[in-house]
Design an enzyme around this catalytic site. Sequence first.
Site, PDB file in Angstrom:
ATOM      1  CG  ASP A  43      16.147  46.170 -21.035  1.00 17.88           C
ATOM      2  OD1 ASP A  43      16.392  47.031 -20.182  1.00 17.88           O
ATOM      3  OD2 ASP A  43      15.545  45.108 -20.783  1.00 17.88           O
ATOM      4  CE1 TYR A  48      14.469  39.814 -18.804  1.00 16.90           C
ATOM      5  CE2 TYR A  48      15.575  41.144 -20.462  1.00 16.90           C
ATOM      6  CZ  TYR A  48      14.637  41.022 -19.464  1.00 16.90           C
ATOM      7  OH  TYR A  48      13.869  42.105 -19.124  1.00 16.90           O
ATOM      8  CE  LYS A  77      15.821  44.999 -17.150  1.00 16.99           C
ATOM      9  NZ  LYS A  77      15.831  44.172 -18.347  1.00 16.99           N
ATOM     10  CG  HIS A 110      14.836  41.700 -13.223  1.00 12.23           C
ATOM     11  ND1 HIS A 110      15.507  40.934 -14.141  1.00 12.23           N
ATOM     12  CD2 HIS A 110      13.656  42.007 -13.814  1.00 12.23           C
ATOM     13  CE1 HIS A 110      14.757  40.778 -15.220  1.00 12.23           C
ATOM     14  NE2 HIS A 110      13.637  41.419 -15.043  1.00 12.23           N
TER      15      HIS A 110
END
Length: 281
Positions: A43, A48, A77, A110
Amino acid sequence: MQYLTLSNNKKIPAIGYGTYKSQGDDAKQGTIKALIAGYRLIDTAAFYANEKQIGEAIKEAQETLQIKREDIFLTSKVWNTDRGYENTIKAFNKTIKELDQEYLDLYLIHWPASQHQFDNWEEINTSTWQAMTDLCKDGRIRAIGVCNCKPHHLEALMQTEIKPMVNQIEYRAGFTQKETADYCKQNNIRLQAWTPLGRGQILNDEHIQKTADKYNKTPAQIAIRFCIDTGVIPLPKSTHEDRIKENLNVFDFALTQDDIDELNKVPVPEGKTHDPDLIDF
Ligand code: A2P
């Protein structure tokens, strides 16, 4: 690995490897360690800033560990600044390029646009969703879903051609967002849990410790099993090999309803949860 199914009949691993805050070589090496340990769901997210490293780890696993791409379930996302139809398509293309992949197994919104920030929040969410739907129909994404959505965010999306298959929410022992979780279960939306270990902060809790002693398991394994036994896919994070393995070693026991009731008593640390209707990012 145990698997569940999504509403489109696609298989999804019952546990995944979370990569938030994992950066640079740590992200790459952590993902390789996770794949060696047996995780098959990875994930990540554009936010990120580790998609490149995750993509490299997957390539390396394919080449040196002979793990097939089709056996890996890769999630990313679309970030909040990329909402809306055109921006979402662009963001997806950037994600795919960063990851150096031809397709994603799961692409998620997200955070939903909320009333707190936008008058036309519902319209924003449906136009983001329309882009995800089109990418899914083009075969560039195998499944689509959302994160951090409450029932009122989901309602408009449930009226569209392809309905959300996943809702990834903040979820753990003591913080289960019951109304949202019940809505998702009733509507065949598979739940995933972010921070299933409460960022490591619930592991010293007495209710978790007591249950860990009962099963001769670690507190982290109990917190992970809490998600699995309440029908939610946990996405624990760690960059340490021993913990990565420990967190996957949860398929030789199961919690009872009494254990779940006990674990629901874990207190929620004040000011530590995120309400999608109140976020300012
Ligand atoms: P580390 O990365 O140093 O291993 P969450 O998944 O709820 O966000 O929690 C992640 C946090 O929990 C990280 O700080 C991680 O630390 C810690 N953690 C992960 N697995 C374990 C474990 N098995 N035992 C103790 N702490 C853990």
